[in-house]
Design a protein around this motif. Sequence first.
Motif, PDB file in Angstrom:
ATOM      1  N   GLY A  11      37.619  48.593  29.343  1.00 60.21           N
ATOM      2  CA  GLY A  11      38.865  48.252  28.661  1.00 60.21           C
ATOM      3  C   GLY A  11      40.022  47.899  29.574  1.00 60.21           C
ATOM      4  O   GLY A  11      41.140  47.681  29.093  1.00 60.21           O
ATOM      5  N   ALA A  12      39.781  47.833  30.876  1.00 55.26           N
ATOM      6  CA  ALA A  12      40.873  47.454  31.790  1.00 55.26           C
ATOM      7  C   ALA A  12      41.417  46.085  31.390  1.00 55.26           C
ATOM      8  O   ALA A  12      40.665  45.157  31.141  1.00 55.26           O
ATOM      9  CB  ALA A  12      40.357  47.417  33.228  1.00 55.26           C
ATOM     10  N   ARG A  13      42.729  45.988  31.331  1.00 53.19           N
ATOM     11  CA  ARG A  13      43.341  44.739  30.863  1.00 53.19           C
ATOM     12  C   ARG A  13      43.997  43.939  31.982  1.00 53.19           C
ATOM     13  O   ARG A  13      44.247  42.744  31.830  1.00 53.19           O
ATOM     14  CB  ARG A  13      44.405  45.025  29.781  1.00 53.19           C
ATOM     15  CG  ARG A  13      43.870  45.793  28.586  1.00 53.19           C
ATOM     16  CD  ARG A  13      42.634  45.129  27.991  1.00 53.19           C
ATOM     17  NE  ARG A  13      42.858  43.765  27.556  1.00 53.19           N
ATOM     18  CZ  ARG A  13      41.889  42.917  27.228  1.00 53.19           C
ATOM     19  NH1 ARG A  13      40.623  43.288  27.332  1.00 53.19           N
ATOM     20  NH2 ARG A  13      42.169  41.691  26.833  1.00 53.19           N
ATOM     21  N   ARG A  14      44.297  44.584  33.101  1.00 51.50           N
ATOM     22  CA  ARG A  14      44.914  43.875  34.231  1.00 51.50           C
ATOM     23  C   ARG A  14      44.075  44.163  35.472  1.00 51.50           C
ATOM     24  O   ARG A  14      44.090  45.279  35.997  1.00 51.50           O
ATOM     25  CB  ARG A  14      46.361  44.316  34.441  1.00 51.50           C
ATOM     26  CG  ARG A  14      47.286  43.981  33.283  1.00 51.50           C
ATOM     27  CD  ARG A  14      48.746  44.268  33.625  1.00 51.50           C
ATOM     28  NE  ARG A  14      48.921  45.589  34.217  1.00 51.50           N
ATOM     29  CZ  ARG A  14      48.983  46.719  33.541  1.00 51.50           C
ATOM     30  NH1 ARG A  14      48.871  46.699  32.232  1.00 51.50           N
ATOM     31  NH2 ARG A  14      49.165  47.871  34.163  1.00 51.50           N
ATOM     32  N   ILE A  15      43.352  43.150  35.921  1.00 56.07           N
ATOM     33  CA  ILE A  15      42.437  43.311  37.044  1.00 56.07           C
ATOM     34  C   ILE A  15      42.838  42.377  38.178  1.00 56.07           C
ATOM     35  O   ILE A  15      43.086  41.190  37.974  1.00 56.07           O
ATOM     36  CB  ILE A  15      40.991  42.997  36.615  1.00 56.07           C
ATOM     37  CG1 ILE A  15      40.546  43.971  35.513  1.00 56.07           C
ATOM     38  CG2 ILE A  15      40.046  43.078  37.812  1.00 56.07           C
ATOM     39  CD1 ILE A  15      39.172  43.670  34.965  1.00 56.07           C
ATOM     40  N   ALA A  16      42.901  42.949  39.367  1.00 54.84           N
ATOM     41  CA  ALA A  16      43.096  42.150  40.571  1.00 54.84           C
ATOM     42  C   ALA A  16      41.860  42.320  41.433  1.00 54.84           C
ATOM     43  O   ALA A  16      41.353  43.432  41.593  1.00 54.84           O
ATOM     44  CB  ALA A  16      44.342  42.594  41.331  1.00 54.84           C
ATOM     45  N   ALA A  17      41.349  41.227  41.972  1.00 56.86           N
ATOM     46  CA  ALA A  17      40.175  41.272  42.834  1.00 56.86           C
ATOM     47  C   ALA A  17      40.532  40.686  44.191  1.00 56.86           C
ATOM     48  O   ALA A  17      40.912  39.518  44.290  1.00 56.86           O
ATOM     49  CB  ALA A  17      39.022  40.497  42.212  1.00 56.86           C
ATOM     50  N   ASP A  89      38.142  36.257  32.767  1.00 55.19           N
ATOM     51  CA  ASP A  89      39.348  35.533  32.387  1.00 55.19           C
ATOM     52  C   ASP A  89      39.140  34.836  31.043  1.00 55.19           C
ATOM     53  O   ASP A  89      40.003  34.893  30.161  1.00 55.19           O
ATOM     54  CB  ASP A  89      39.710  34.521  33.469  1.00 55.19           C
ATOM     55  CG  ASP A  89      40.897  33.669  33.102  1.00 55.19           C
ATOM     56  OD1 ASP A  89      42.009  34.210  32.998  1.00 55.19           O
ATOM     57  OD2 ASP A  89      40.721  32.445  32.918  1.00 55.19           O
ATOM     58  N   THR A  90      37.994  34.204  30.869  1.00 57.02           N
ATOM     59  CA  THR A  90      37.682  33.522  29.609  1.00 57.02           C
ATOM     60  C   THR A  90      37.654  34.501  28.446  1.00 57.02           C
ATOM     61  O   THR A  90      38.020  34.151  27.315  1.00 57.02           O
ATOM     62  CB  THR A  90      36.313  32.811  29.715  1.00 57.02           C
ATOM     63  OG1 THR A  90      36.352  31.889  30.811  1.00 57.02           O
ATOM     64  CG2 THR A  90      35.978  32.063  28.446  1.00 57.02           C
ATOM     65  N   ALA A  91      37.253  35.739  28.732  1.00 54.00           N
ATOM     66  CA  ALA A  91      37.169  36.771  27.695  1.00 54.00           C
ATOM     67  C   ALA A  91      38.533  37.341  27.326  1.00 54.00           C
ATOM     68  O   ALA A  91      38.628  38.195  26.429  1.00 54.00           O
ATOM     69  CB  ALA A  91      36.244  37.895  28.155  1.00 54.00           C
ATOM     70  N   GLY A  92      39.572  36.899  27.996  1.00 52.71           N
ATOM     71  CA  GLY A  92      40.919  37.340  27.639  1.00 52.71           C
ATOM     72  C   GLY A  92      41.481  38.447  28.496  1.00 52.71           C
ATOM     73  O   GLY A  92      42.577  38.947  28.240  1.00 52.71           O
TER      74      GLY A  92
END
Length: 247
Positions: A11-17, A89-92
């Motif tokens: 459920g993480a909504r903000r991800i940085a890689a 990203d495509t998944a929102g």
Amino acid sequence: MDGKLIDRIRGARRIAALTGAGISTASGIPDYRGPEGVWTRTPSAVNAFTLENFMAGSAVRREFWRAYADHAAWRAEPNAAHRALAELDTAGVAVRVLTQNVDGLHQRAGLAARKVLELHGSMHTTRCTGCAAGFPTTEILAADDEDPACPRCGGILKLDVVLFGQLLDGDVLGQARTIAAASGLFLAIGSSLQVEPAASLCTVAVRAGATLVVVNRDPTPYDDDAAFVLREDIEAVVPELCAAVTR
């Protein structure tokens, strides 16, 4: 995959890689410090990737340009790890990639250019060290000049990549720190985390409360700061991590 890890990242909504050379090895691009890495096989090659040496001698520049004329990245395709991040990203999911790579594979995998910060620049563009004019690297290589000069002013041309001894773009680094601090999940993928200041983005994220997951074949200086450390195959485990986020 560890159930505790899945529960933590679901459920993480903000991800940085933060991605390093290890994410692109499955695409056929050698890393730098691994057993078959560029620096491992040819330690002297570091000289050509040092700004002072590059600017000082034509012989060094010729060695540098030879290294990129037939670089594997020109033929490489994004692998499952690149695609998995783009599919998030495509998944929102709000995904931002902070990459130390210069190969452009994240964009080719489908991530919009504005969602990829190229911390160490791009091999796809070349810039004059004199007048700052920019050119597509393919055009420069097509001229087949071992030490190409700027078509406009005759100055020394350099790939738009950050060499040893060269500072990162301050604006790009500032954006990267802002993104790291705003992330809920920070993935460090395929990076030795030995090159600063890019590696310190892990600290920025952790101090802001993000969950740090390190995915790398070898130990890194930031493993002790990570909530989870994965020594698994990047091309296999990154899609699993991304799938876990959206379960």
